[in-house]
Scaffold this motif. Structure first.
Motif, PDB file in Angstrom:
ATOM      1  N   PHE A  50      22.502  -9.834   1.820  1.00 33.96           N
ATOM      2  CA  PHE A  50      21.353  -9.274   1.100  1.00 33.96           C
ATOM      3  C   PHE A  50      21.083  -7.846   1.554  1.00 33.96           C
ATOM      4  O   PHE A  50      20.858  -6.943   0.745  1.00 33.96           O
ATOM      5  N   ALA A  51      21.099  -7.633   2.873  1.00 36.57           N
ATOM      6  CA  ALA A  51      20.848  -6.295   3.405  1.00 36.57           C
ATOM      7  C   ALA A  51      21.912  -5.308   2.925  1.00 36.57           C
ATOM      8  O   ALA A  51      21.597  -4.163   2.574  1.00 36.57           O
ATOM      9  N   PHE A  52      23.150  -5.751   2.891  1.00 38.09           N
ATOM     10  CA  PHE A  52      24.207  -4.871   2.386  1.00 38.09           C
ATOM     11  C   PHE A  52      23.957  -4.506   0.927  1.00 38.09           C
ATOM     12  O   PHE A  52      24.067  -3.343   0.543  1.00 38.09           O
ATOM     13  N   SER A  53      23.648  -5.498   0.107  1.00 35.07           N
ATOM     14  CA  SER A  53      23.468  -5.242  -1.322  1.00 35.07           C
ATOM     15  C   SER A  53      22.254  -4.370  -1.613  1.00 35.07           C
ATOM     16  O   SER A  53      22.298  -3.514  -2.497  1.00 35.07           O
ATOM     17  N   THR A  54      21.177  -4.594  -0.892  1.00 38.41           N
ATOM     18  CA  THR A  54      19.929  -3.908  -1.229  1.00 38.41           C
ATOM     19  C   THR A  54      19.723  -2.582  -0.512  1.00 38.41           C
ATOM     20  O   THR A  54      18.893  -1.792  -0.955  1.00 38.41           O
ATOM     21  N   SER A  55      20.474  -2.344   0.571  1.00 36.58           N
ATOM     22  CA  SER A  55      20.243  -1.089   1.275  1.00 36.58           C
ATOM     23  C   SER A  55      21.520  -0.364   1.679  1.00 36.58           C
ATOM     24  O   SER A  55      21.677   0.811   1.369  1.00 36.58           O
ATOM     25  N   VAL A  56      22.420  -1.038   2.358  1.00 37.06           N
ATOM     26  CA  VAL A  56      23.611  -0.353   2.880  1.00 37.06           C
ATOM     27  C   VAL A  56      24.455   0.222   1.746  1.00 37.06           C
ATOM     28  O   VAL A  56      24.772   1.420   1.741  1.00 37.06           O
ATOM     29  N   MET A  57      24.822  -0.597   0.771  1.00 34.94           N
ATOM     30  CA  MET A  57      25.688  -0.112  -0.305  1.00 34.94           C
ATOM     31  C   MET A  57      24.977   0.896  -1.195  1.00 34.94           C
ATOM     32  O   MET A  57      25.589   1.851  -1.677  1.00 34.94           O
ATOM     33  N   ARG A  58      23.694   0.697  -1.403  1.00 35.98           N
ATOM     34  CA  ARG A  58      22.927   1.679  -2.191  1.00 35.98           C
ATOM     35  C   ARG A  58      22.911   3.024  -1.475  1.00 35.98           C
ATOM     36  O   ARG A  58      23.043   4.072  -2.099  1.00 35.98           O
ATOM     37  N   THR A  59      22.746   3.001  -0.174  1.00 36.23           N
ATOM     38  CA  THR A  59      22.730   4.236   0.605  1.00 36.23           C
ATOM     39  C   THR A  59      24.098   4.908   0.581  1.00 36.23           C
ATOM     40  O   THR A  59      24.200   6.116   0.324  1.00 36.23           O
ATOM     41  N   LEU A  60      25.144   4.138   0.850  1.00 34.96           N
ATOM     42  CA  LEU A  60      26.487   4.723   0.868  1.00 34.96           C
ATOM     43  C   LEU A  60      26.875   5.263  -0.507  1.00 34.96           C
ATOM     44  O   LEU A  60      27.513   6.310  -0.606  1.00 34.96           O
ATOM     45  N   GLY A  61      26.489   4.553  -1.556  1.00 35.40           N
ATOM     46  CA  GLY A  61      26.785   5.004  -2.909  1.00 35.40           C
ATOM     47  C   GLY A  61      26.029   6.259  -3.301  1.00 35.40           C
ATOM     48  O   GLY A  61      26.465   7.005  -4.175  1.00 35.40           O
ATOM     49  N   ALA A  62      24.891   6.497  -2.668  1.00 36.71           N
ATOM     50  CA  ALA A  62      24.084   7.677  -2.979  1.00 36.71           C
ATOM     51  C   ALA A  62      24.545   8.919  -2.216  1.00 36.71           C
ATOM     52  O   ALA A  62      24.171  10.031  -2.567  1.00 36.71           O
ATOM     53  N   LEU A  63      25.336   8.726  -1.182  1.00 37.58           N
ATOM     54  CA  LEU A  63      25.850   9.861  -0.414  1.00 37.58           C
ATOM     55  C   LEU A  63      26.950  10.567  -1.204  1.00 37.58           C
ATOM     56  O   LEU A  63      27.546   9.980  -2.119  1.00 37.58           O
ATOM     57  N   PRO A  64      27.263  11.800  -0.836  1.00 35.82           N
ATOM     58  CA  PRO A  64      28.453  12.425  -1.419  1.00 35.82           C
ATOM     59  C   PRO A  64      29.656  11.500  -1.175  1.00 35.82           C
ATOM     60  O   PRO A  64      29.757  10.884  -0.100  1.00 35.82           O
ATOM     61  N   PRO A  65      30.563  11.370  -2.148  1.00 34.08           N
ATOM     62  CA  PRO A  65      31.651  10.392  -2.039  1.00 34.08           C
ATOM     63  C   PRO A  65      32.423  10.430  -0.721  1.00 34.08           C
ATOM     64  O   PRO A  65      32.692   9.376  -0.141  1.00 34.08           O
ATOM     65  N   ALA A  66      32.767  11.593  -0.232  1.00 35.53           N
ATOM     66  CA  ALA A  66      33.542  11.664   1.015  1.00 35.53           C
ATOM     67  C   ALA A  66      32.761  11.067   2.186  1.00 35.53           C
ATOM     68  O   ALA A  66      33.331  10.349   3.017  1.00 35.53           O
ATOM     69  N   GLN A  67      31.459  11.319   2.230  1.00 33.57           N
ATOM     70  CA  GLN A  67      30.646  10.783   3.321  1.00 33.57           C
ATOM     71  C   GLN A  67      30.467   9.272   3.197  1.00 33.57           C
ATOM     72  O   GLN A  67      30.577   8.537   4.174  1.00 33.57           O
ATOM     73  N   GLY A  68      30.141   8.811   1.985  1.00 26.67           N
ATOM     74  CA  GLY A  68      29.956   7.380   1.772  1.00 26.67           C
ATOM     75  C   GLY A  68      31.226   6.602   2.061  1.00 26.67           C
ATOM     76  O   GLY A  68      31.196   5.542   2.703  1.00 26.67           O
ATOM     77  N   MET A  69      32.347   7.127   1.577  1.00 25.37           N
ATOM     78  CA  MET A  69      33.630   6.457   1.782  1.00 25.37           C
ATOM     79  C   MET A  69      33.995   6.395   3.262  1.00 25.37           C
ATOM     80  O   MET A  69      34.399   5.347   3.776  1.00 25.37           O
ATOM     81  N   ALA A  70      33.842   7.513   3.962  1.00 26.53           N
ATOM     82  CA  ALA A  70      34.162   7.540   5.393  1.00 26.53           C
ATOM     83  C   ALA A  70      33.268   6.576   6.174  1.00 26.53           C
ATOM     84  O   ALA A  70      33.727   5.875   7.081  1.00 26.53           O
ATOM     85  N   ALA A  71      31.997   6.528   5.816  1.00 29.86           N
ATOM     86  CA  ALA A  71      31.072   5.619   6.507  1.00 29.86           C
ATOM     87  C   ALA A  71      31.467   4.162   6.262  1.00 29.86           C
ATOM     88  O   ALA A  71      31.452   3.339   7.193  1.00 29.86           O
ATOM     89  N   MET A  72      31.823   3.822   5.024  1.00 27.94           N
ATOM     90  CA  MET A  72      32.207   2.434   4.728  1.00 27.94           C
ATOM     91  C   MET A  72      33.522   2.081   5.406  1.00 27.94           C
ATOM     92  O   MET A  72      33.682   0.960   5.886  1.00 27.94           O
ATOM     93  N   GLN A  73      34.446   3.011   5.456  1.00 26.17           N
ATOM     94  CA  GLN A  73      35.701   2.746   6.164  1.00 26.17           C
ATOM     95  C   GLN A  73      35.421   2.430   7.634  1.00 26.17           C
ATOM     96  O   GLN A  73      35.987   1.485   8.186  1.00 26.17           O
TER      97      GLN A  73
END
Length: 160
Positions: A25-48
């Motif tokens: 739930f936390a991933f769906s409602t906050s983590v992924m929303r946050t990573l998706g809102a970052l510039p792609p290179a930053q979001g992708m690097a953070a998720m990796q």
């Protein structure tokens, strides 16, 4: 009313399902929303990085341990069939094993492995990243619902 080791194992499985539902739930409602809102290179690097760091003993103990507990509870429940609550217990175990653990293995992990091969700085990685966020999050919703429903069914089985 159930008691002894069977009760303890079932309670632990229910708590594990609930805890995993909260993580998803936390991933769906906050983590992924946050990573998706970052510039792609930053979001992708953070998720990796997140995908590497989440594979740790504590997370695996709860995630895989809950699957193991559900498997044991399901086997014991089949032996005790048709005692009160056995249908709810079997349903709860199946919901976690297939709807959460199975979805992780079949849908989320392959996407994580594909993401690991992308270069966050490469322009051609932007579209795969956007697809990843959308698809991974959708499957994560399924995992969250599976774990929460599994928890609820196990709790109902405990009260029968």
């Amino acid at each position: 009313m159930m008691d002894g080791p069977y009760f303890v194992l079932t309670l632990a499985a229910a708590l594990g399902c609930g805890l995993m539902a909260g993580v998803f739930f936390a991933f769906s409602t906050s983590v992924m929303r946050t990573l998706g809102a970052l510039p792609p290179a930053q979001g992708m690097a953070a998720m990796q990085k997140l995908n590497v760091l989440i594979v740790n003993p504590l997370f695996l103990a709860v995630f895989v341990g809950t699957a193991g507990l559900c498997a044991v509870v399901a086997v014991v429940t089949f032996v005790l069939w048709p005692d009160p609550g056995t249908l709810a217990l079997l349903l709860g175990c199946a919901l976690y094993l297939f709807g959460s653990f199975g979805v992780t293995v079949a849908a989320n992990i392959p996407r994580n492995e594909a993401l690991a091969k992308l270069d966050p700085e490469a322009p051609e990685s932007v579209e795969p990243w956007r697809s990843y966020v959308r698809e991974w999050t959708a499957w994560n919703h399924v995992r969250a619902v599976g774990a929460l429903a599994g928890c609820a069914a196990l709790v109902l089985g405990l009260t029968a």
